[in-house]
Design a protein around this motif. Structure first.
Motif, PDB file in Angstrom:
ATOM      1  N   ASP A  63      90.190 -30.753  47.356  1.00  0.00           N
ATOM      2  CA  ASP A  63      90.733 -31.264  48.607  1.00  0.00           C
ATOM      3  C   ASP A  63      90.588 -32.778  48.661  1.00  0.00           C
ATOM      4  O   ASP A  63      89.652 -33.348  48.096  1.00  0.00           O
ATOM      5  N   MET A  64      91.508 -33.434  49.374  1.00  0.00           N
ATOM      6  CA  MET A  64      91.516 -34.884  49.467  1.00  0.00           C
ATOM      7  C   MET A  64      90.455 -35.428  50.432  1.00  0.00           C
ATOM      8  O   MET A  64      90.002 -36.564  50.288  1.00  0.00           O
ATOM      9  N   ALA A  65      90.072 -34.634  51.420  1.00  0.00           N
ATOM     10  CA  ALA A  65      89.181 -35.123  52.464  1.00  0.00           C
ATOM     11  C   ALA A  65      87.796 -35.431  51.918  1.00  0.00           C
ATOM     12  O   ALA A  65      87.252 -34.699  51.084  1.00  0.00           O
ATOM     13  N   GLN A  66      87.208 -36.515  52.438  1.00  0.00           N
ATOM     14  CA  GLN A  66      85.851 -36.903  52.051  1.00  0.00           C
ATOM     15  C   GLN A  66      84.824 -36.554  53.117  1.00  0.00           C
ATOM     16  O   GLN A  66      83.636 -36.783  52.923  1.00  0.00           O
ATOM     17  N   LEU A  67      85.285 -35.986  54.220  1.00  0.00           N
ATOM     18  CA  LEU A  67      84.393 -35.765  55.357  1.00  0.00           C
ATOM     19  C   LEU A  67      84.799 -34.499  56.094  1.00  0.00           C
ATOM     20  O   LEU A  67      85.978 -34.284  56.371  1.00  0.00           O
ATOM     21  N   ASP A  68      83.839 -33.667  56.373  1.00  0.00           N
ATOM     22  CA  ASP A  68      84.008 -32.513  57.248  1.00  0.00           C
ATOM     23  C   ASP A  68      82.643 -32.234  57.865  1.00  0.00           C
ATOM     24  O   ASP A  68      81.654 -32.879  57.515  1.00  0.00           O
ATOM     25  N   ILE A  69      82.576 -31.305  58.784  1.00  0.00           N
ATOM     26  CA  ILE A  69      81.317 -31.076  59.491  1.00  0.00           C
ATOM     27  C   ILE A  69      80.197 -30.644  58.548  1.00  0.00           C
ATOM     28  O   ILE A  69      79.083 -31.192  58.628  1.00  0.00           O
ATOM     29  N   PRO A  70      80.413 -29.697  57.624  1.00  0.00           N
ATOM     30  CA  PRO A  70      79.313 -29.341  56.720  1.00  0.00           C
ATOM     31  C   PRO A  70      78.818 -30.507  55.878  1.00  0.00           C
ATOM     32  O   PRO A  70      77.608 -30.681  55.684  1.00  0.00           O
ATOM     33  N   ARG A  71      79.743 -31.345  55.401  1.00  0.00           N
ATOM     34  CA  ARG A  71      79.304 -32.479  54.577  1.00  0.00           C
ATOM     35  C   ARG A  71      78.699 -33.596  55.426  1.00  0.00           C
ATOM     36  O   ARG A  71      77.893 -34.390  54.931  1.00  0.00           O
ATOM     37  N   MET A  72      79.075 -33.687  56.692  1.00  0.00           N
ATOM     38  CA  MET A  72      78.369 -34.618  57.574  1.00  0.00           C
ATOM     39  C   MET A  72      76.897 -34.241  57.624  1.00  0.00           C
ATOM     40  O   MET A  72      76.019 -35.118  57.588  1.00  0.00           O
ATOM     41  N   ASP A  74      75.315 -32.515  55.254  1.00  0.00           N
ATOM     42  CA  ASP A  74      74.757 -32.753  53.920  1.00  0.00           C
ATOM     43  C   ASP A  74      74.278 -34.199  53.765  1.00  0.00           C
ATOM     44  O   ASP A  74      73.204 -34.459  53.230  1.00  0.00           O
ATOM     45  N   GLY A  75      75.119 -35.134  54.194  1.00  0.00           N
ATOM     46  CA  GLY A  75      74.809 -36.547  54.046  1.00  0.00           C
ATOM     47  C   GLY A  75      74.087 -37.130  55.227  1.00  0.00           C
ATOM     48  O   GLY A  75      73.848 -38.341  55.277  1.00  0.00           O
ATOM     49  N   ASN A  76      73.734 -36.275  56.189  1.00  0.00           N
ATOM     50  CA  ASN A  76      73.132 -36.714  57.442  1.00  0.00           C
ATOM     51  C   ASN A  76      73.917 -37.855  58.070  1.00  0.00           C
ATOM     52  O   ASN A  76      73.360 -38.836  58.556  1.00  0.00           O
ATOM     53  N   LEU A  77      75.254 -37.727  58.042  1.00  0.00           N
ATOM     54  CA  LEU A  77      76.084 -38.638  58.827  1.00  0.00           C
ATOM     55  C   LEU A  77      76.155 -38.042  60.225  1.00  0.00           C
ATOM     56  O   LEU A  77      76.833 -37.035  60.443  1.00  0.00           O
ATOM     57  N   ASP A  78      75.460 -38.641  61.150  1.00  0.00           N
ATOM     58  CA  ASP A  78      75.354 -38.077  62.497  1.00  0.00           C
ATOM     59  C   ASP A  78      76.608 -38.301  63.327  1.00  0.00           C
ATOM     60  O   ASP A  78      76.777 -37.666  64.370  1.00  0.00           O
ATOM     61  N   GLY A  79      77.486 -39.188  62.875  1.00  0.00           N
ATOM     62  CA  GLY A  79      78.720 -39.409  63.599  1.00  0.00           C
ATOM     63  C   GLY A  79      79.288 -40.779  63.318  1.00  0.00           C
ATOM     64  O   GLY A  79      78.888 -41.472  62.388  1.00  0.00           O
ATOM     65  N   GLY A  80      80.241 -41.162  64.152  1.00  0.00           N
ATOM     66  CA  GLY A  80      80.864 -42.459  63.971  1.00  0.00           C
ATOM     67  C   GLY A  80      82.121 -42.585  64.790  1.00  0.00           C
ATOM     68  O   GLY A  80      82.355 -41.824  65.737  1.00  0.00           O
ATOM     69  N   PHE A  81      82.933 -43.542  64.388  1.00  0.00           N
ATOM     70  CA  PHE A  81      84.165 -43.859  65.108  1.00  0.00           C
ATOM     71  C   PHE A  81      85.359 -43.262  64.371  1.00  0.00           C
ATOM     72  O   PHE A  81      85.676 -43.686  63.254  1.00  0.00           O
ATOM     73  N   PHE A  82      86.001 -42.290  64.996  1.00  0.00           N
ATOM     74  CA  PHE A  82      87.182 -41.640  64.431  1.00  0.00           C
ATOM     75  C   PHE A  82      88.411 -42.465  64.824  1.00  0.00           C
ATOM     76  O   PHE A  82      88.659 -42.715  66.002  1.00  0.00           O
ATOM     77  N   ALA A  83      89.173 -42.871  63.824  1.00  0.00           N
ATOM     78  CA  ALA A  83      90.188 -43.903  64.020  1.00  0.00           C
ATOM     79  C   ALA A  83      91.558 -43.356  64.393  1.00  0.00           C
ATOM     80  O   ALA A  83      92.051 -42.406  63.784  1.00  0.00           O
ATOM     81  N   ILE A  84      92.161 -44.009  65.381  1.00  0.00           N
ATOM     82  CA  ILE A  84      93.583 -43.859  65.661  1.00  0.00           C
ATOM     83  C   ILE A  84      94.275 -44.935  64.824  1.00  0.00           C
ATOM     84  O   ILE A  84      94.352 -46.100  65.222  1.00  0.00           O
ATOM     85  N   TYR A  85      94.703 -44.559  63.640  1.00  0.00           N
ATOM     86  CA  TYR A  85      95.386 -45.522  62.774  1.00  0.00           C
ATOM     87  C   TYR A  85      96.892 -45.364  62.927  1.00  0.00           C
ATOM     88  O   TYR A  85      97.417 -44.253  62.855  1.00  0.00           O
ATOM     89  N   THR A  86      97.583 -46.476  63.134  1.00  0.00           N
ATOM     90  CA  THR A  86      99.040 -46.469  63.241  1.00  0.00           C
ATOM     91  C   THR A  86      99.611 -47.451  62.234  1.00  0.00           C
ATOM     92  O   THR A  86      99.235 -48.626  62.210  1.00  0.00           O
ATOM     93  N   GLU A  87     100.500 -46.960  61.414  1.00  0.00           N
ATOM     94  CA  GLU A  87     101.142 -47.802  60.407  1.00  0.00           C
ATOM     95  C   GLU A  87     101.943 -48.915  61.083  1.00  0.00           C
ATOM     96  O   GLU A  87     102.576 -48.703  62.118  1.00  0.00           O
ATOM     97  N   GLN A  88     101.893 -50.098  60.500  1.00  0.00           N
ATOM     98  CA  GLN A  88     102.637 -51.227  61.047  1.00  0.00           C
ATOM     99  C   GLN A  88     104.137 -51.012  60.899  1.00  0.00           C
ATOM    100  O   GLN A  88     104.628 -50.643  59.838  1.00  0.00           O
ATOM    101  N   GLY A  89     104.870 -51.248  61.994  1.00  0.00           N
ATOM    102  CA  GLY A  89     106.318 -51.112  61.983  1.00  0.00           C
ATOM    103  C   GLY A  89     106.961 -52.372  62.519  1.00  0.00           C
ATOM    104  O   GLY A  89     106.312 -53.411  62.675  1.00  0.00           O
ATOM    105  N   PRO A  90     108.234 -52.308  62.834  1.00  0.00           N
ATOM    106  CA  PRO A  90     108.949 -53.494  63.322  1.00  0.00           C
ATOM    107  C   PRO A  90     108.462 -53.930  64.699  1.00  0.00           C
ATOM    108  O   PRO A  90     108.075 -53.100  65.530  1.00  0.00           O
ATOM    109  N   LEU A  91     108.493 -55.233  64.936  1.00  0.00           N
ATOM    110  CA  LEU A  91     108.070 -55.777  66.230  1.00  0.00           C
ATOM    111  C   LEU A  91     109.256 -55.776  67.182  1.00  0.00           C
ATOM    112  O   LEU A  91     109.764 -56.811  67.619  1.00  0.00           O
ATOM    113  N   THR A  92     109.684 -54.550  67.518  1.00  0.00           N
ATOM    114  CA  THR A  92     110.835 -54.333  68.384  1.00  0.00           C
ATOM    115  C   THR A  92     110.458 -53.324  69.456  1.00  0.00           C
ATOM    116  O   THR A  92     109.441 -52.618  69.335  1.00  0.00           O
ATOM    117  N   ALA A  93     111.271 -53.221  70.474  1.00  0.00           N
ATOM    118  CA  ALA A  93     110.998 -52.267  71.556  1.00  0.00           C
ATOM    119  C   ALA A  93     110.901 -50.842  71.016  1.00  0.00           C
ATOM    120  O   ALA A  93     110.006 -50.079  71.400  1.00  0.00           O
TER     121      ALA A  93
END
Length: 392
Positions: A63-72, A74-93
């Motif tokens: 699988d491509m994913a590097q993060l899921d709840i079980p692996r969080m 495993d690595g004791n990653l207690d959490g973080g900031f889940f990103a709303i990523y939006t690809e850059q598009g034209p600067l138009t309405a």
């Protein structure tokens, strides 16, 4: 530092790193006794995948994913900031309208996914929420925005996203937009645009942490000068480790530290990015993995792993990463370093390929002579301090 920030940092260190008066916790490995956060998680792009479940264990072999709840866990990653990523598009309405619709949907998708796994993870809005959830044994989900392009020219939309839980946002991504020049852009504004300067003021008013990763040097300088509150770089590397415009130079790291901010160290751009035509085609599919069928997803993973054997994406590894981390600490100080590896967004290197490897970072920091308290500052205390230092 505000009194609340001092209190939160002290509380985090006493509540999460020492294990309190519980002997069994005190005997646990150091990393598992710390509150561990990452400031840039691109995992929401997987949340809409057919047949993919955040609660299931996945492996890089299939699988491509590097993060899921079980692996969080495993690595004791207690959490973080889940990103709303939006690809850059034209600067138009139309470009702005399409991007806004996408960002709203992605924000709602994050909310639905966290709610569907409420037995394991819960949303957080303020620094105290992270401490409370950690004490309750819950994973922590803050929300961030990578690229403010979806706001168009309407800054009132920041209030909408703030009400939806947004607590960290950057003005720009890989191309110049209506707010700022990108580190990899053409330098249209020579830093921030007039609207971008208003964006800084509105971010400060609302109490959303400003993220300067992806901003040009000039935009970084202007953000640092204009912001009333400390800022973060959610996923950036050092330019002294590899000379790339996306990376921060050591002088600016010192300036960031002088203003109370923190740089969260990434695993990306520590070498040239090997974006061959074959890799570029696969990246295009990966960024739209949510639209692929399970069979197409499996085929994409197979092609990606096969290409890894002949064309590594990055010419760096865990040893190079730790060399950079230790240099960043030397320059910025333990009060101004944090971690944002860019998981699920191109991050990861041999030896630190997914979040299950995080305890290795703690081990190296301990070997380098840093105290438990200083290590936990870098894993979470500095992030919570910056969050608590905002105007609200």
């Amino acid at each position: 530092m505000k009194p609340i920030a001092i209190l939160l940092t002290a509380t985090a260190l006493s509540a999460c790193s020492t294990g309190g008066d519980q002997p069994k916790e005190a005997q646990a490995p150091l990393h598992s006794r710390m509150l561990v956060l990452d400031t840039h998680l691109d995992t929401p792009l997987h949340f809409e995948r057919a047949g993919w479940n955040f609660a299931d264990r996945h492996s890089l072999a299939d699988d491509m994913a590097q993060l899921d709840i079980p692996r969080m866990k495993d690595g004791n990653l207690d959490g973080g900031f889940f990103a709303i990523y939006t690809e850059q598009g034209p600067l138009t309405a139309k470009g702005y309208a399409d991007a806004l619709a996408f960002a709203r949907d992605r924000s709602d998708l994050i909310d639905r996914t966290i709610a569907a796994n409420s037995d394991a993870i819960a949303p957080a809005l303020i620094a105290a929420d992270a401490l409370r959830l950690n004490k309750e044994g819950k994973l922590i989900a803050f929300k961030s925005m990578e690229n403010s392009y979806p706001l168009g020219e309407d800054l009132s939309l920041l209030q909408e996203f703030y009400d939806k839980g947004l607590r960290l946002a950057g003005p720009v991504h890989s191309k110049d937009n209506q707010f700022a020049d990108s580190a990899t852009g053409e330098g249209r504004w020579k830093g921030l645009s007039p609207l971008g300067k208003q964006w800084v003021a509105e971010m400060n008013r609302l109490g959303i942490v400003i993220d300067a990763s992806h901003s040009s040097d000039a935009a970084f300088d202007q953000i640092l000068a204009l912001s009333k509150y400390p800022i973060l770089l959610s996923h950036s590397s050092l330019r002294s480790a590899f000379d790339h415009p996306r990376n921060l130079d050591e002088g600016r790291l010192k300036a960031l530290a002088a203003k109370g901010g923190a740089m969260c160290i990434s695993t990306i751009f520590m070498s040239p990015m090997n974006m061959s035509p074959a890799r570029g085609e696969l990246f295009g599919k990966y960024e739209r993995i949510g639209s692929l069928s399970p069979a197409e997803q499996a085929d994409l993973n197979r092609q990606w792993r096969d290409l890894d054997k002949t064309e590594a994406l990055w010419a760096a590894d865990f040893e190079d990463y730790m060399t950079m981390v230790l240099r960043a600490i030397e320059v910025g100080g333990v009060d101004h370093i944090c971690f944002g590896a860019d998981w699920d967004g191109g991050g990861g290197l041999p030896g630190i390929e997914d979040i299950s490897a995080l305890p290795k970072v703690t081990e190296r920091l301990k070997d380098a002579g840093y105290s438990d308290a200083d290590i936990e500052k870098m894993w979470s205390g500095n992030i919570l301090r910056v969050l608590a230092a905002q105007g609200k």
